[in-house]
Enzyme design. Sequence first.
Site, PDB file in Angstrom:
ATOM      1  N   THR A 184       0.797  -1.224   0.000  1.00  0.00           N
ATOM      2  CA  THR A 184       0.000   0.000   0.000  1.00  0.00           C
ATOM      3  C   THR A 184       0.826   1.268   0.000  1.00  0.00           C
ATOM      4  OG1 THR A 184      -1.586  -1.134   1.430  1.00  0.00           O
ATOM      5  CG2 THR A 184      -1.881   1.220   1.176  1.00  0.00           C
ATOM      6  N   THR A 235      -1.690   1.307   6.303  1.00  0.00           N
ATOM      7  CA  THR A 235      -0.985   0.275   5.553  1.00  0.00           C
ATOM      8  C   THR A 235      -0.899  -0.966   6.436  1.00  0.00           C
ATOM      9  OG1 THR A 235       1.073  -0.260   4.402  1.00  0.00           O
ATOM     10  CG2 THR A 235       1.273   1.093   6.373  1.00  0.00           C
TER      11      THR A 235
HETATM   12  N1  GLY Z   1      -3.516  -2.648   3.336  1.00  0.00           N
HETATM   13  C1  GLY Z   1      -3.720  -3.271   2.107  1.00  0.00           C
HETATM   14  C2  GLY Z   1      -4.421  -4.536   2.165  1.00  0.00           C
HETATM   15  O1  GLY Z   1      -4.525  -5.170   3.193  1.00  0.00           O
HETATM   16  O2  GLY Z   1      -4.891  -4.954   1.124  1.00  0.00           O
END
Ligand code: GLY
Length: 324
Positions: A184, A235
């Site tokens: 992310t 994230t």
């Molecule tokens: N933080 C990104 C995901 O878990 O897809």
Amino acid sequence: MADRRKFLKSTIFSGLAVSTASLSSISCAPQKAPTKPIVISTWNHGMEANAAAWEVLSKKGRALDAVEKGVMVTEADPDNATVGIGGFPDRDGNVTLDACIMDENDNCGSVAFLQNFMHPVSVARKVMEETPHVMLVGEGARRFAVDQGFKEENLLTEKSEAAWKKWLENQDYSPVINIENHDTIGMVALDEDGNLSGACTTSGAAWKMHGRVGDSPIIGAGLFVDNEIGAATATGLGEFVIKICGSHMIVELMRQGYSPQEACEQAVNRIVKKYPNNYKNLQVGFLALNKQGEYGAYAIHQGFNFAVRSNDENELIDAGHYNG
Ligand code: GLY
């Protein structure tokens, strides 16, 4: 040490901002001048992304344009295994992308489970600007993107395909903290006009089940912006960000007077407290920026860093962490 001092400073300033805010109706106490423009974003890749965002912000551009341009850099990087082209695929070998964007007027757009488009964040922006909806997923999102003129292309690179084939040999599904769990780009910015915006984009957890969607495209989880207060992004393992509605929680804590740093710490502490049997094996990190241009960041585990760009700063900072 310098980082620690910076956070202390941020916390102290925020504390002052809270007390002056509560006194302002009776004493007209002066407020701290906002630090603007400023952009912050997650991980090492945030440095390059911030540079693109800064191109917009330094010319008095809009935060919304800055965050879109910024995260597009990461989406287009084939060497980045967690965002856009080159992102590790799901367990069936499909690269599926999630992204969202939000502006200073609460407008927001999002796409999830989108395949074969280099810039999901730009498709999300079109959802925001060209449809009456907030979120499009899967085949509907694909059709919409094609209608809007986006080109379909293969995002599974030789490198990511090779990594997937290697994974197939053992098929172990326990994401490695800060590696497979390190995903992310989340970016939030405050522009010269004092307006906030944010964007978040990812290929999600490596080797996820086909159809899995994480926090990144979910407004309130992976990203939230309230132009009165501040913005936050997340994230890490999205399931645990969704469970606490992390970014919205942080913005609401800032509304109650917490500094960005304190608000990020509270959100991480919430995950730790609610999931004592899980948190040791997963990473989640948060970033927050308030209306004064003060920022903060915090993660469950060591290793989460973030990039800051303003007139005074252009650096990568190690975030504080709960564990270890
Ligand atoms: N933080 C990104 C995901 O878990 O897809």
